[in-house]
Design an enzyme around this catalytic site. Sequence first.
Site, PDB file in Angstrom:
ATOM      1  N   SER A 161      39.787  50.056  55.623  1.00  0.00           N
ATOM      2  CA  SER A 161      41.319  51.137  56.998  1.00  0.00           C
ATOM      3  C   SER A 161      39.780  52.149  57.318  1.00  0.00           C
ATOM      4  O   SER A 161      39.019  51.692  58.118  1.00  0.00           O
ATOM      5  CB  SER A 161      42.033  51.075  56.189  1.00  0.00           C
ATOM      6  OG  SER A 161      42.929  52.014  56.540  1.00  0.00           O
ATOM      7  N   ASP A 170      46.255  45.859  56.665  1.00  0.00           N
ATOM      8  CA  ASP A 170      45.366  46.813  56.271  1.00  0.00           C
ATOM      9  C   ASP A 170      44.458  46.952  54.505  1.00  0.00           C
ATOM     10  O   ASP A 170      45.090  45.844  53.954  1.00  0.00           O
ATOM     11  CB  ASP A 170      46.078  48.305  55.813  1.00  0.00           C
ATOM     12  CG  ASP A 170      45.753  49.000  55.857  1.00  0.00           C
ATOM     13  OD1 ASP A 170      44.590  49.202  54.086  1.00  0.00           O
ATOM     14  OD2 ASP A 170      45.087  50.628  55.860  1.00  0.00           O
TER      15      ASP A 170
END
Length: 295
Positions: free
Chosen positions: A33, A147
């Site tokens: 991320s 993610d």
Amino acid sequence: MLGSGAARGLAHIGVIRCLEDRGFEIQYISGSSMGALIGGIYAAGELGAYVEWVSALKRRNIIRLLDLSFSRKSIFKGEKIIEVLNGMIGDRNIENLSIGFTAVATDINEQKEIWLTQGSLFEAIRASIAVPTIFSPVKLSGRVLIDGGIINPVPIAPTLNDDTELTIAVVLNGPPEVFKDDQEEELNNDGEKEATNKYQLRIEKFIEGLLPKGGADKNKEDLGIFNLVTQSMDTMQSSIARFQLAAYRPDIVIEIPRNICSWFDFDRAQDLIEFGYIRTEEALIRYNEMLERRK
């Protein structure tokens, strides 16, 4: 390895700067991320340009970077920020970077983590930052990616085969701490927190206004869908991070408290960079003291 944690990830910049100032040579970076975004830009040799840009961001600029998706998949597309970074830094292939780099994403259909080590740097970053509900998933090589922090918020494993002398993990979901500003607020404010939290509430209200109206009673104890998603992510990632650290045992762990800022506090870049720098100094001191005791 650089962990996930939205705006808290700006502390990664301070970590990198401190390590460089202390004479460390960073040979390999893995990131999930926000860790993938900072790590990828650093591996491309363009961290200075990014720091200059993010340090100038104002709160109104951040809201303008949130591009509505107008779909059922997410609230925002997440493409505008990548377009801005690509235009500023320029895309390149991961395998051509001067520093080894892995961006970690999650294959939502196969329910497993994916290590992105080849191809477009910004495609890999875009996949790694695709927070469910917030940003749209990314289709890449026949996979639907979201993610990386969903499965691996502290991507230690991708670095294990690299020939480095020291492994450092930066965790952005550390235990909450009481800061001076928080203490003053507790003494002087019995209602909702002010300052930074007012900005967070503005973003939450903006996002809530985009969603279908429900019948829930809106009061200060109602988290709202945005706050519910972000707090759920933090809770899940904190638990996974503890297991990862116990399983892989990196040489140095640098923890950033999860209450240092809210998810979209990117206008606090300088404070967060400085915080990451200080925490790295402290971690290096502890590590050196440990080595001395072992002699």
